[in-house]
Design an enzyme around this catalytic site. Sequence first.
Site, short mmCIF file in Angstrom:
data_model
loop_
_atom_site.label_atom_id
_atom_site.label_comp_id
_atom_site.label_asym_id
_atom_site.label_seq_id
_atom_site.Cartn_x
_atom_site.Cartn_y
_atom_site.Cartn_z
N SER A 9 35.72 50.08 20.63
CA SER A 9 35.64 51.15 19.64
C SER A 9 35.18 50.67 18.27
CB SER A 9 36.99 51.85 19.50
OG SER A 9 37.99 50.94 19.08
N GLU A 185 46.15 56.45 8.50
CA GLU A 185 46.06 55.09 7.95
C GLU A 185 45.75 54.16 9.11
OE1 GLU A 185 49.33 53.81 5.61
OE2 GLU A 185 49.21 55.49 4.21
N HIS A 189 39.94 50.63 12.70
CA HIS A 189 38.66 51.34 12.81
C HIS A 189 38.07 51.60 11.43
CE1 HIS A 189 40.80 52.26 16.62
NE2 HIS A 189 39.61 51.92 17.10
#
Length: 218
Positions: A9, A185, A189
């Site tokens: 990701s 938060e 990422h």
Amino acid sequence: MKIILAGDSTVAACPSYEYPMSGWGPALPPFVYRWAAVHNLAKGGASTESFREEGLWDAALALAGAGDAVVLQFGHNDQKREHLAPRAGYAANLRRMVGEVRGRSAGPVLCTPVERRQFAGGRPEPTLGEYPAAVRELGAELGVGVIDLNAWTRSLYGELGEDGSVRLFTHLARGEHHHWADGLEDNTHFSVEGAERVARHVAERLAPLVREPEAARG
């Protein structure tokens, strides 16, 4: 030439409903468009094992041809699986991937996994154990170019400081964005800004590792 991205990701194109969260892969094309087309096959949650099991690795190899670059960045999810330890399943899977890329007459490039944002005593802490070291060792063993994103990102966070580095990640106050109405938060990422900073660095480091066309050098 093609640049084919395989990763998790932190590299992937996030779903639209997760915006402004972003992997660095979608931010790469503007930095390389003069000499390469980017094909981003990275997927959220992927490990070196699941990427193959889900058919994504076969798709990456099908795209790869002579003179193309296949960029590999895994580690975040391998870290969650005991059998994918740095110098066990993880390194074995990357070694196999490198061999298969070379079998397509393409050029493999290894990236150490980008660091998470975690500070202690005002300094960024390493969170990925021996995974970055395993990538560096494998690169030296196999004669593969390595982009050390782990060391670079941790240094960047240190330069910006604990407060300044927040903007590189998806930190949103409650009600700030309709996709994250309750706020967020996330220190793994990237924000759009963070993704662009990493992508620019990848492009700068990648160019010397591949045969950049003379016409693109201006």
